[in-house]
Write an enzyme that holds these catalytic residues in place. Structure first.
Site, PDB file in Angstrom:
ATOM      1  N   CYS A  76     -12.928 -36.904 -90.472  1.00 55.41           N
ATOM      2  CA  CYS A  76     -12.130 -37.746 -91.886  1.00 55.41           C
ATOM      3  C   CYS A  76     -11.079 -37.601 -92.302  1.00 55.41           C
ATOM      4  O   CYS A  76      -9.822 -38.466 -91.565  1.00 55.41           O
ATOM      5  CB  CYS A  76     -12.750 -36.417 -92.953  1.00 55.41           C
ATOM      6  SG  CYS A  76     -12.382 -37.340 -94.819  1.00 55.41           S
ATOM      7  N   HIS A 176     -18.039 -36.973 -92.024  1.00 61.08           N
ATOM      8  CA  HIS A 176     -18.418 -35.252 -91.168  1.00 61.08           C
ATOM      9  C   HIS A 176     -19.407 -35.356 -90.049  1.00 61.08           C
ATOM     10  O   HIS A 176     -20.517 -35.110 -90.842  1.00 61.08           O
ATOM     11  CB  HIS A 176     -18.392 -34.754 -92.340  1.00 61.08           C
ATOM     12  CG  HIS A 176     -17.036 -34.386 -93.213  1.00 61.08           C
ATOM     13  ND1 HIS A 176     -16.179 -33.622 -92.773  1.00 61.08           N
ATOM     14  CD2 HIS A 176     -16.695 -35.111 -94.807  1.00 61.08           C
ATOM     15  CE1 HIS A 176     -14.620 -33.985 -93.459  1.00 61.08           C
ATOM     16  NE2 HIS A 176     -15.708 -34.326 -94.105  1.00 61.08           N
ATOM     17  N   GLU A 178     -20.174 -33.010 -88.467  1.00 63.42           N
ATOM     18  CA  GLU A 178     -20.460 -31.393 -88.370  1.00 63.42           C
ATOM     19  C   GLU A 178     -21.643 -31.341 -90.422  1.00 63.42           C
ATOM     20  O   GLU A 178     -22.538 -30.264 -89.732  1.00 63.42           O
ATOM     21  CB  GLU A 178     -19.620 -30.495 -88.769  1.00 63.42           C
ATOM     22  CG  GLU A 178     -18.528 -30.158 -90.458  1.00 63.42           C
ATOM     23  CD  GLU A 178     -17.920 -31.548 -90.341  1.00 63.42           C
ATOM     24  OE1 GLU A 178     -16.820 -31.206 -91.671  1.00 63.42           O
ATOM     25  OE2 GLU A 178     -18.201 -32.613 -89.702  1.00 63.42           O
TER      26      GLU A 178
END
Length: 196
Positions: A76, A176, A178
């Protein structure tokens, strides 16, 4: 061994938990002198670019990252900070991945770009292994890196922009991983397996 760089500009735990789900236990580091001890590293980031760059420079991360020779990935804002410069605060960034980060022209669409969006691979690379044409990942951003020779994957929201970039041992993901379920796990695993 993988390091997660903590400059105080990111939610470190979500990134750490994502790697732990892959069976890897990353170490969160706060001292730039520690970086060279690790096989690979992640630079997460959220917030304003000018604030984050000031922290990186004040803490000495700019030099440590420039001297690092193993795989290093920005996530990001972390990706944007690896580029040459950004319109967000009009600051010079780390300059490891060529290109300028500009305000994302969304047209009639809502800004910031927030939510799931499709990826489009434009250059084959170890980081893009296993990606399918309809795969989606989770974005939250108002600025973006324009597509150029270092773009591996694009996405589109009002205009096309870089979703994954790489140059030498540096890489970045605008979204993102994750928070991007199985696709994100695949991409993080690709990073763990990336050999220079």
């Amino acid at each position: 061994m993988i390091a997660i760089i903590n400059t105080g500009c990111a939610n470190i735990n979500s990134v750490r938990f994502a790697f732990e789900r892959l069976g890897v236990n990353p170490e969160v580091i706060r001292d730039p002198a520690q970086l060279k001890q690790f096989d690979r590293a992640v630079l997460p980031g959220v917030g304003h670019a000018s604030v984050a760059m000031k922290r990186l420079r004040d803490q000495g991360w700019d030099t440590a990252i420039a001297e690092y020779q193993n795989p290093l990935m920005g996530i990001c804002l972390g990706m944007q900070l690896l580029c040459d410069e950004t319109e967000e605060g009009n600051v010079q960034c780390l300059g490891q991945i060529p290109g300028k980060v500009s305000y994302l022209e969304t047209g009639q669409l809502t800004s910031p770009h927030m939510g799931w969006n499709t990826l489009s691979v434009c250059n084959a690379h170890p980081l893009t292994q296993g990606l399918n044409p309809d795969d989606q990942v989770y974005f939250v951003h108002s600025f973006a890196h324009a597509s150029n020779a270092n773009t591996l994957v694009e996405s589109e929201y009002g205009t096309r922009f870089s979703a994954v970039v790489a140059k030498d041992n540096y890489a970045g993901m605008q979204f993102h991983p994750e928070k991007s379920a199985k696709v994100g796990a695949t991409l993080l695993n690709n990073f763990l397996n990336w050999q220079l």
